[in-house]
Write an enzyme that holds these catalytic residues in place. Structure first.
Site, PDB file in Angstrom:
ATOM      1  N   CYS A   2       0.848  -1.194   0.000  1.00 23.47           N
ATOM      2  CA  CYS A   2       0.000   0.000   0.000  1.00 23.47           C
ATOM      3  C   CYS A   2       0.885   1.246   0.000  1.00 23.47           C
ATOM      4  O   CYS A   2       2.053   1.197   0.316  1.00 23.47           O
ATOM      5  CB  CYS A   2      -0.873   0.000   1.247  1.00 23.47           C
ATOM      6  SG  CYS A   2      -1.875  -1.471   1.394  1.00 23.47           S
ATOM      7  N   ARG A  27       3.578   1.396  -7.429  1.00 20.67           N
ATOM      8  CA  ARG A  27       3.633   0.261  -6.494  1.00 20.67           C
ATOM      9  C   ARG A  27       2.494  -0.721  -6.716  1.00 20.67           C
ATOM     10  O   ARG A  27       2.474  -1.796  -6.144  1.00 20.67           O
ATOM     11  CB  ARG A  27       3.560   0.788  -5.048  1.00 20.67           C
ATOM     12  CG  ARG A  27       4.738   1.639  -4.633  1.00 20.67           C
ATOM     13  CD  ARG A  27       4.376   2.542  -3.459  1.00 20.67           C
ATOM     14  NE  ARG A  27       4.050   1.828  -2.255  1.00 20.67           N
ATOM     15  CZ  ARG A  27       4.885   1.708  -1.223  1.00 20.67           C
ATOM     16  NH1 ARG A  27       6.099   2.228  -1.303  1.00 20.67           N
ATOM     17  NH2 ARG A  27       4.542   1.072  -0.136  1.00 20.67           N
ATOM     18  N   TRP A  74      -3.107  -2.040  -1.703  1.00 22.03           N
ATOM     19  CA  TRP A  74      -2.792  -3.308  -2.367  1.00 22.03           C
ATOM     20  C   TRP A  74      -3.378  -4.380  -1.444  1.00 22.03           C
ATOM     21  O   TRP A  74      -2.858  -4.620  -0.347  1.00 22.03           O
ATOM     22  CB  TRP A  74      -1.285  -3.477  -2.529  1.00 22.03           C
ATOM     23  CG  TRP A  74      -0.872  -4.838  -2.960  1.00 22.03           C
ATOM     24  CD1 TRP A  74      -0.554  -5.898  -2.169  1.00 22.03           C
ATOM     25  CD2 TRP A  74      -0.737  -5.327  -4.301  1.00 22.03           C
ATOM     26  NE1 TRP A  74      -0.236  -6.997  -2.917  1.00 22.03           N
ATOM     27  CE2 TRP A  74      -0.341  -6.681  -4.227  1.00 22.03           C
ATOM     28  CE3 TRP A  74      -0.913  -4.763  -5.547  1.00 22.03           C
ATOM     29  CZ2 TRP A  74      -0.119  -7.474  -5.354  1.00 22.03           C
ATOM     30  CZ3 TRP A  74      -0.695  -5.541  -6.669  1.00 22.03           C
ATOM     31  CH2 TRP A  74      -0.301  -6.877  -6.571  1.00 22.03           C
ATOM     32  N   ASN A 100      -0.126   0.443   5.984  1.00 21.29           N
ATOM     33  CA  ASN A 100       0.611  -0.437   5.076  1.00 21.29           C
ATOM     34  C   ASN A 100       1.231  -1.513   5.932  1.00 21.29           C
ATOM     35  O   ASN A 100       1.965  -1.216   6.878  1.00 21.29           O
ATOM     36  CB  ASN A 100       1.702   0.328   4.313  1.00 21.29           C
ATOM     37  CG  ASN A 100       2.456  -0.601   3.371  1.00 21.29           C
ATOM     38  OD1 ASN A 100       1.928  -1.624   2.935  1.00 21.29           O
ATOM     39  ND2 ASN A 100       3.695  -0.249   3.066  1.00 21.29           N
ATOM     40  N   GLY A 101       0.914  -2.794   5.622  1.00 16.10           N
ATOM     41  CA  GLY A 101       1.488  -3.891   6.404  1.00 16.10           C
ATOM     42  C   GLY A 101       0.415  -4.919   6.708  1.00 16.10           C
ATOM     43  O   GLY A 101      -0.638  -4.950   6.070  1.00 16.10           O
ATOM     44  N   GLU A 482      14.089 -22.873 -14.017  1.00 15.91           N
ATOM     45  CA  GLU A 482      13.807 -21.479 -13.624  1.00 15.91           C
ATOM     46  C   GLU A 482      15.035 -20.600 -13.830  1.00 15.91           C
ATOM     47  O   GLU A 482      14.944 -19.486 -14.345  1.00 15.91           O
ATOM     48  CB  GLU A 482      13.330 -21.425 -12.177  1.00 15.91           C
ATOM     49  CG  GLU A 482      13.114 -20.026 -11.626  1.00 15.91           C
ATOM     50  CD  GLU A 482      12.150 -19.173 -12.448  1.00 15.91           C
ATOM     51  OE1 GLU A 482      11.401 -19.719 -13.284  1.00 15.91           O
ATOM     52  OE2 GLU A 482      12.177 -17.951 -12.285  1.00 15.91           O
ATOM     53  N   LYS A 486      15.165 -17.315 -16.368  1.00 19.64           N
ATOM     54  CA  LYS A 486      15.572 -15.974 -15.917  1.00 19.64           C
ATOM     55  C   LYS A 486      16.654 -15.405 -16.839  1.00 19.64           C
ATOM     56  O   LYS A 486      16.597 -14.262 -17.254  1.00 19.64           O
ATOM     57  CB  LYS A 486      16.088 -16.055 -14.469  1.00 19.64           C
ATOM     58  CG  LYS A 486      14.985 -16.137 -13.437  1.00 19.64           C
ATOM     59  CD  LYS A 486      14.315 -14.808 -13.260  1.00 19.64           C
ATOM     60  CE  LYS A 486      12.839 -14.753 -13.080  1.00 19.64           C
ATOM     61  NZ  LYS A 486      11.939 -15.648 -13.703  1.00 19.64           N
ATOM     62  N   GLU A 489      15.144 -14.627 -20.381  1.00 23.97           N
ATOM     63  CA  GLU A 489      14.124 -13.592 -20.552  1.00 23.97           C
ATOM     64  C   GLU A 489      14.659 -12.185 -20.272  1.00 23.97           C
ATOM     65  O   GLU A 489      14.117 -11.225 -20.793  1.00 23.97           O
ATOM     66  CB  GLU A 489      12.896 -13.881 -19.697  1.00 23.97           C
ATOM     67  CG  GLU A 489      13.088 -13.827 -18.216  1.00 23.97           C
ATOM     68  CD  GLU A 489      11.752 -14.047 -17.486  1.00 23.97           C
ATOM     69  OE1 GLU A 489      10.701 -13.667 -18.018  1.00 23.97           O
ATOM     70  OE2 GLU A 489      11.770 -14.616 -16.388  1.00 23.97           O
ATOM     71  N   HIS A 505      22.250 -38.054 -23.283  1.00 20.84           N
ATOM     72  CA  HIS A 505      21.395 -38.624 -24.340  1.00 20.84           C
ATOM     73  C   HIS A 505      21.268 -37.675 -25.521  1.00 20.84           C
ATOM     74  O   HIS A 505      20.289 -37.712 -26.260  1.00 20.84           O
ATOM     75  CB  HIS A 505      20.011 -38.953 -23.757  1.00 20.84           C
ATOM     76  CG  HIS A 505      20.075 -39.995 -22.687  1.00 20.84           C
ATOM     77  ND1 HIS A 505      20.232 -41.339 -22.955  1.00 20.84           N
ATOM     78  CD2 HIS A 505      20.101 -39.885 -21.337  1.00 20.84           C
ATOM     79  CE1 HIS A 505      20.309 -42.016 -21.825  1.00 20.84           C
ATOM     80  NE2 HIS A 505      20.227 -41.156 -20.818  1.00 20.84           N
ATOM     81  N   LYS A 601       4.028  -8.498 -18.395  1.00 17.54           N
ATOM     82  CA  LYS A 601       3.987  -8.966 -17.007  1.00 17.54           C
ATOM     83  C   LYS A 601       2.888  -9.990 -16.819  1.00 17.54           C
ATOM     84  O   LYS A 601       3.022 -10.926 -16.060  1.00 17.54           O
ATOM     85  CB  LYS A 601       3.772  -7.790 -16.049  1.00 17.54           C
ATOM     86  CG  LYS A 601       3.803  -8.169 -14.570  1.00 17.54           C
ATOM     87  CD  LYS A 601       5.111  -8.806 -14.161  1.00 17.54           C
ATOM     88  CE  LYS A 601       5.133  -9.286 -12.740  1.00 17.54           C
ATOM     89  NZ  LYS A 601       6.321 -10.131 -12.455  1.00 17.54           N
TER      90      LYS A 601
HETATM   91  C1  AGP Z   1       8.271 -14.963 -15.195  1.00 18.76           C
HETATM   92  O1  AGP Z   1       9.632 -14.544 -15.018  1.00 18.76           O
HETATM   93  C2  AGP Z   1       7.827 -14.801 -16.610  1.00 18.76           C
HETATM   94  N1  AGP Z   1       7.732 -13.396 -16.840  1.00 18.76           N
HETATM   95  C3  AGP Z   1       6.582 -15.600 -17.002  1.00 18.76           C
HETATM   96  O2  AGP Z   1       7.051 -16.889 -17.282  1.00 18.76           O
HETATM   97  C4  AGP Z   1       5.437 -15.738 -15.982  1.00 18.76           C
HETATM   98  O3  AGP Z   1       5.858 -16.541 -14.902  1.00 18.76           O
HETATM   99  C5  AGP Z   1       4.258 -16.453 -16.658  1.00 18.76           C
HETATM  100  O4  AGP Z   1       3.794 -15.617 -17.690  1.00 18.76           O
HETATM  101  C6  AGP Z   1       3.102 -16.776 -15.703  1.00 18.76           C
HETATM  102  O5  AGP Z   1       2.578 -15.579 -15.173  1.00 18.76           O
HETATM  103  P1  AGP Z   1       1.556 -15.671 -13.928  1.00 18.76           P
HETATM  104  O6  AGP Z   1       2.333 -16.228 -12.794  1.00 18.76           O
HETATM  105  O7  AGP Z   1       1.092 -14.266 -13.706  1.00 18.76           O
HETATM  106  O8  AGP Z   1       0.432 -16.590 -14.341  1.00 18.76           O
END
Ligand code: AGP
Length: 606
Positions: A2, A27, A74, A100-101, A482, A486, A489, A505, A601
């Site tokens: 928040c 935020r 938030w 906030n909290g 993962e 990272k 992307e 393989h 996002k």
């Molecule tokens: C995460 O680093 C990526 N930007 C992407 O893979 C993301 O995790 C994926 O689009 C799923 O998003 P969500 O968790 O909002 O469903």
């Protein structure tokens, strides 16, 4: 998180408060409101949605006043709505609070106040604060605030106005940041510096337990013991962009370093640290329903899918439950067999990913019970699922998910432990030991994040590597996926993740002298196998970067340690150096770390 703003001075407060809230929009929020004092009366205006909705509300029903507070919410407790938005007041409307909290013991406080005759209007923990301060108020707002602080547990930044003291603002800080700022015959407060920059650069971040009393004459700070404290204003020369990132160069780095706090907030929501038990009322499914389950299907996309892979492994290992992790875009079109005694766990930081929503609806249609793991209160998955497990990571601004992902791991770890106990696979003593280890994770995460220099140096020396391979076994395979994502992307570096046993393989044909291979070796039972895989690639000239638990002998070109931790809980720590490695490679390559090309996002379309 928040956003809080406050003003007291000779000018009308509304324009100043709205300007400050606008500076906090980055935020993330779902509602907003103001409380002003005018003629000894507290007037509140609030609206769900964007600030424009609050502006419309103020145009329709203007409010005067030179002393007031503002808030962007938030949601953590109670869905986004007008009634749940801040400020909250006592029944008489004589005291208004923005917060906030997280007040962890708000339910017991609410029960006590209800017994005292208080009636509640919202679902929030913050409304309890307003009633509590009013309940304790006997003419001295500071005394009432201090007494309330002794009763509240959790994290809070509070800004308070009181009708009896129309020329004074009060604010308190415990665990959630709050800053006060000096003007010329006027004073300011805010949860973050960007909200103040248009008005002052002379600020003081309150320390835990401190109260500040703001009047046109100045700012009085009281220490945690209620004693006056001499404070010196700090001059802030940040520009707005830097201020929004809290001084970090990117939101992603800020959010990487917010993870220990996100872990504490999330763990506190689900674990009673005093009794070392999981809060049963926060968990879905009772023991009988859990024992009736035949299988768990975890469904998600991208990073959330990688969390689902960890959840699958933990449900199998701890709860002895058959579990599958599925990519949502495959799950929704596959002839997957779903029965009513299946549990479907959908994982989504945004709660709006199109493929994940479709997968959830398919599972519901087939009669499965659906649990959503999400970071956004009121998101579509949270509204359509049968149960919701919120991650309390706070808004995640950077496109690359970090703190939302690691808090997903924590929530899935707790779900697996909860189910393991319900199925009798783990007894109370074992569960308490595992919970005690989990509660150490935030501090251990701080230790890992404190060692970023080595990672930054390696990344700056090898940022121009054209392809990087990640390998791991068991839980570490999910982490390899993962870590590779990272790096891809945000730094646009080609990378592949492999189950280490799978390398020979085919893919090992790609390993040549100088190839960087990131080997994840946090699972003691699989260390010997990983040593063999590391030798396989080193024999072909690879530069092996190894992530392992402290004290476990692993020979490598470069090694990043994580503290000793039960193998089940290692993923939350293992991913931290991988996040930092990807970040520093991206920075070295001059990439747009927070907004990588081609990415969004939240992928709300197929
Ligand atoms: C995460 O680093 C990526 N930007 C992407 O893979 C993301 O995790 C994926 O689009 C799923 O998003 P969500 O968790 O909002 O469903």
């Amino acid at each position: 998180m928040c956003g809080i703003v406050g003003y007291i001075g000779p000018r009308q407060a509304v324009p100043i408060l709205m300007e400050g809230l606008a500076r906090l929009e980055y935020r993330g929020y779902d509602s907003a409101g103001l409380a002003l004092i005018h003629g000894g009366q507290v007037s509140v205006r609030k609206a769900k949605g964007r600030l424009d909705n609050l502006r419309s509300c103020l145009q329709d029903d203007p409010v005067q006043g030179t002393c007031g507070v503002g808030h962007t919410r938030w949601a953590t407790h109670g869905e986004p709505s007008q009634i749940n938005s801040h400020p909250h007041t006592d029944v008489q409307g004589s005291i208004a609070v923005v917060h906030n909290g997280i007040i962890e013991n708000y339910e017991s406080l609410k029960e006590y106040l209800a017994q005292c005759g208080v009636t509640f209007r919202s679902q929030t923990d913050t409304e309890v604060v307003a009633h509590l301060i009013h309940h304790l108020y006997q003419g001295d707002p500071v005394a009432a605030i201090r007494q309330a602080m002794h009763r509240m547990q959790g994290s809070y930044a509070l800004a308070i106005v009181c009708g009896d003291t129309p020329d004074t603002l009060f604010c308190v800080r415990k665990d959630s940041p709050l800053v006060v700022g000096w003007g010329d015959g006027e004073q300011f407060l805010a949860s973050d510096i960007p909200a103040m920059l248009p008005f002052t650069r002379d600020v003081y971040p309150l320390e835990d337990g401190e109260i500040a009393v703001l009047t046109t004459a100045g700012i009085r700070v009281l220490d945690a013991f209620g004693q006056p404290k001499d404070v010196t204003p700090q001059r802030v020369d940040w520009d707005v962009a830097a201020a929004e990132k809290g001084g970090y160069p990117h939101f992603m780095l800020k959010e990487i370093y917010e993870q220990p706090k996100a872990f504490r907030d999330t763990l506190h929501a689900y674990v009673d640290a005093q009794t070392l038990t999981i809060r049963q009322e926060r968990m879905p499914l009772d023991a009988q329903a859990i024992r009736a389950l035949s299988r768990v299907k975890l469904v998600a996309c991208g990073t959330a899918y990688h969390a689902g892979m960890v959840g699958k492994a933990l449900l199998e290992r701890l709860a002895g439950l058959p579990a599958e992790a599925d990519i949502a875009s495959e799950f929704r079109y596959r002839d997957v067999q779903i029965t009513p005694d299946d549990l479907c766990v959908v994982i989504s930081q945004s709660g709006e990913t199109a493929d994940t929503l479709a997968a959830m609806r398919k599972a519901k249609q087939a009669g499965a019970r659906v649990v959503a793991v999400t970071n956004v209160v009121g998101s579509t998955v949270s509204r359509e699922a049968d149960d919701v497990l919120y991650t309390l990571a706070g808004p995640e601004i950077a496109v690359a998910s970090t703190k939302a992902y690691t808090t997903q791991l924590l929530v899935l770890s707790l779900l697996a432990l909860h189910m393991a106990q319900a199925r009798g696979n783990i007894d109370e003593t074992q569960a308490r030991a595992l919970l005690a280890d989990l509660l150490r994770i935030p501090e251990q995460a701080e230790q890992v994040l404190a060692n970023r220099e080595r990672i930054q140096r390696f990344a700056s020396l090898h940022y121009d590597q054209h392809n990087v391979y990640y390998i791991g076994r068991g839980l570490d395979w999910a982490l390899a996926l993962e870590g590779s994502l990272k790096l891809k992307e945000i730094s646009y570096t080609f990378s592949e993740a492999y189950a280490a046993g799978e390398l020979k393989h085919g893919t090992i044909a790609l390993i040549e002298p100088g190839t960087v291979v990131v080997a994840l070796c946090t699972q003691p039972a699989l260390l010997d196998k990983m040593r063999s895989n590391i030798e396989e690639v080193r024999a072909r000239g690879a530069r092996v970067l190894c992530v392992a638990q402290q004290g476990l002998p692993m020979d490598a070109f470069e090694r990043w340690d994580i503290p000793q931790v039960p193998p089940e809980w290692a993923p939350v720590l293992t991913v931290l150096p991988l996040q930092l490695y990807a970040y520093y490679v991206a920075v070295a390559k001059g990439c747009d770390v927070d907004k990588p090309r081609n990415l969004a996002k939240s992928v709300t379309v197929e």
